[in-house]
Design an enzyme around this catalytic site. Structure first.
Site, PDB file in Angstrom:
ATOM      1  N   ASP A   1       0.828  -1.214   0.000  1.00  0.00           N
ATOM      2  CA  ASP A   1       0.000   0.000   0.000  1.00  0.00           C
ATOM      3  C   ASP A   1       0.862   1.264   0.000  1.00  0.00           C
ATOM      4  O   ASP A   1       1.973   1.272   0.530  1.00  0.00           O
ATOM      5  CB  ASP A   1      -0.911  -0.022   1.237  1.00  0.00           C
ATOM      6  CG  ASP A   1      -2.101   0.919   1.093  1.00  0.00           C
ATOM      7  OD1 ASP A   1      -2.368   1.391  -0.037  1.00  0.00           O
ATOM      8  OD2 ASP A   1      -2.763   1.193   2.111  1.00  0.00           O
TER       9      ASP A   1
ATOM     10  N   ASN B   1     -11.075  -2.890  -5.142  1.00  0.00           N
ATOM     11  CA  ASN B   1     -10.365  -1.897  -5.958  1.00  0.00           C
ATOM     12  C   ASN B   1     -11.107  -1.555  -7.255  1.00  0.00           C
ATOM     13  O   ASN B   1     -10.756  -0.585  -7.943  1.00  0.00           O
ATOM     14  CB  ASN B   1      -8.927  -2.346  -6.271  1.00  0.00           C
ATOM     15  CG  ASN B   1      -7.987  -2.237  -5.080  1.00  0.00           C
ATOM     16  OD1 ASN B   1      -7.083  -3.042  -4.906  1.00  0.00           O
ATOM     17  ND2 ASN B   1      -8.195  -1.227  -4.230  1.00  0.00           N
TER      18      ASN B   1
ATOM     19  N   ARG C   1       2.024  -4.862   6.210  1.00  0.00           N
ATOM     20  CA  ARG C   1       1.326  -3.813   5.454  1.00  0.00           C
ATOM     21  C   ARG C   1       2.189  -2.561   5.488  1.00  0.00           C
ATOM     22  O   ARG C   1       2.622  -2.125   6.550  1.00  0.00           O
ATOM     23  CB  ARG C   1      -0.049  -3.497   6.012  1.00  0.00           C
ATOM     24  CG  ARG C   1      -0.775  -2.455   5.128  1.00  0.00           C
ATOM     25  CD  ARG C   1      -2.210  -2.234   5.487  1.00  0.00           C
ATOM     26  NE  ARG C   1      -2.847  -1.381   4.467  1.00  0.00           N
ATOM     27  CZ  ARG C   1      -4.094  -1.487   4.074  1.00  0.00           C
ATOM     28  NH1 ARG C   1      -4.878  -2.391   4.594  1.00  0.00           N
ATOM     29  NH2 ARG C   1      -4.584  -0.675   3.137  1.00  0.00           N
TER      30      ARG C   1
HETATM   31  C1  IPE Z   1      -5.395  -2.820  -0.134  1.00  0.00           C
HETATM   32  O1  IPE Z   1      -5.082  -1.490  -0.305  1.00  0.00           O
HETATM   33  C2  IPE Z   1      -5.377  -3.523  -1.469  1.00  0.00           C
HETATM   34  C3  IPE Z   1      -4.081  -3.675  -2.118  1.00  0.00           C
HETATM   35  C4  IPE Z   1      -2.926  -3.294  -1.624  1.00  0.00           C
HETATM   36  C5  IPE Z   1      -4.114  -4.308  -3.404  1.00  0.00           C
HETATM   37  P1  IPE Z   1      -6.207  -0.362  -0.468  1.00  0.00           P
HETATM   38  O2  IPE Z   1      -5.484   0.913  -0.615  1.00  0.00           O
HETATM   39  O3  IPE Z   1      -7.136  -0.742  -1.540  1.00  0.00           O
HETATM   40  O4  IPE Z   1      -6.973  -0.478   0.928  1.00  0.00           O
HETATM   41  P2  IPE Z   1      -7.858   0.605   1.701  1.00  0.00           P
HETATM   42  O5  IPE Z   1      -8.882   1.104   0.725  1.00  0.00           O
HETATM   43  O6  IPE Z   1      -6.935   1.706   2.144  1.00  0.00           O
HETATM   44  O7  IPE Z   1      -8.431  -0.146   2.851  1.00  0.00           O
HETATM   45  C1  IPE Z   2      -1.583   0.252  -3.400  1.00  0.00           C
HETATM   46  O1  IPE Z   2      -1.395   1.625  -3.447  1.00  0.00           O
HETATM   47  C2  IPE Z   2      -1.818  -0.338  -4.774  1.00  0.00           C
HETATM   48  C3  IPE Z   2      -3.180  -0.826  -4.989  1.00  0.00           C
HETATM   49  C4  IPE Z   2      -4.157  -0.826  -4.136  1.00  0.00           C
HETATM   50  C5  IPE Z   2      -3.460  -1.383  -6.314  1.00  0.00           C
HETATM   51  P1  IPE Z   2      -2.612   2.638  -3.426  1.00  0.00           P
HETATM   52  O2  IPE Z   2      -2.997   2.927  -4.848  1.00  0.00           O
HETATM   53  O3  IPE Z   2      -3.697   2.151  -2.561  1.00  0.00           O
HETATM   54  O4  IPE Z   2      -1.907   3.916  -2.800  1.00  0.00           O
HETATM   55  P2  IPE Z   2      -2.521   4.915  -1.724  1.00  0.00           P
HETATM   56  O5  IPE Z   2      -3.027   4.096  -0.584  1.00  0.00           O
HETATM   57  O6  IPE Z   2      -3.603   5.683  -2.407  1.00  0.00           O
HETATM   58  O7  IPE Z   2      -1.355   5.786  -1.346  1.00  0.00           O
HETATM   59 MG    MG Z   3      -4.119   2.352  -0.587  1.00  0.00          MG
END
Ligand code: IPE
Ligand code: IPE
Ligand code: MG
Length: 248
Positions: free
Chosen positions: A28, A76, A196
């Site tokens: 993340d 997502n 995480r």
């Molecule tokens: C979790 O991250 C999913 C992945 C890393 C693929 P998100 O960014 O989607 O999770 P939330 O929305 O902050 O809970």
């Molecule tokens: C994780 O990074 C990648 C996926 C969930 C695909 P994010 O895209 O969630 O990045 P933040 O949380 O917005 O910084």
């Molecule tokens: Mg994220």
């Protein structure tokens, strides 16, 4: 060790510490990494793919048997179509560019989740990568694609219910081991360490059943900044922990 139902399921690698057999990562922080640099989110995802490469290498060198990466959650799909398209594009690129090297290194690719909801060409690429590497045994790279832990548990319940209604099993015979064997992770080692990145302290529907006795590690580093050194630090942290499984 007792032989009750609970211990039949997840009794991961050994007394305390050592090298985790199975590490899973919620990758993340790509968006925030890009934002901090005034770049589009896709630049963060691109750099995130580089991080995955480095972490896989470091995990293999450390003797981790299985690395599971959360790449796309079933939630997502709520993101804008342009970002979803960018992520699909990167997946295409990553698989095409890495497959031969992964295969040469003896890495078996497994998918957790339902990637059939992805664009047909991506789903096909994924299937081809799984098929090509199926016989490899040095290490497993499990990629969670369109994965949601609750959906995985529902799917497992449906599989068991179907076996009951086919007269194969009695409902009372369903135990933890059977449910465990009905999950996407059935052929992976028990989960030892769940990491995480990006400072968020939640599981976001990832490996809820499997993490029952996993060690959890939340780090502030944004995923694109996570690399071999950060993974080694995480493994050292894990090695210092005492796992008890409810014992004393
Ligand atoms: C979790 O991250 C999913 C992945 C890393 C693929 P998100 O960014 O989607 O999770 P939330 O929305 O902050 O809970
Ligand atoms: C994780 O990074 C990648 C996926 C969930 C695909 P994010 O895209 O969630 O990045 P933040 O949380 O917005 O910084
Ligand atoms: Mg994220």
């Amino acid at each position: 060790m007792t032989s009750n139902a609970a211990s039949a399921v997840s009794q991961p690698g050994g007394g305390g510490a050592g090298v985790p057999r199975h590490v899973a990562i919620i990758m993340d922080g790509n968006g925030r990494w890009a934002k901090a640099r005034g770049l589009p989110r896709v630049a963060g995802h691109r750099q995130g793919a580089e991080a995955a490469r480095a972490v896989l290498r470091a995990a293999g060198e450390a003797g981790v048997e299985c690395l599971t990466l959360y790449a796309f959650s079933s939630e997502n799909w709520r993101r804008p179509e342009t970002e979803i398209n960018d992520l699909m594009g990167l997946l295409r690129l990553y698989i095409s560019a890495e497959l031969n090297a992964l295969h040469r290194e003896g890495i078996r690719i497994r998918i957790l989740g339902d990637h059939r909801a992805f664009p047909p060409d991506v789903a096909k690429l994924v299937d081809a990568a799984v098929a090509k590497t199926a016989g490899n045994s040095r290490m497993t790279l499990a990629i969670a694609l369109n994965y949601g832990s609750r959906a995985e548990l529902v799917h497992a319940a449906q599989k068991l219910a179907a076996r009951v209604s086919a007269g194969e099993i009695e409902p009372e015979r369903i135990d933890e081991a059977m449910l465990d064997a009905s999950l996407y992770t059935s052929d992976l080692p028990p989960l030892d360490l769940l990491i995480r990145t990006s400072g968020e302290r939640r599981l976001s529907n990832f490996l809820l059943w499997q993490s029952a006795y996993a060690e959890l590690l939340f780090v502030d580093t944004l995923w694109p900044d996570f690399g071999g050194d950060e993974l080694r630090a995480a493994l050292a942290d894990f090695a210092s922990r005492e796992r008890r499984y409810g014992g004393r």
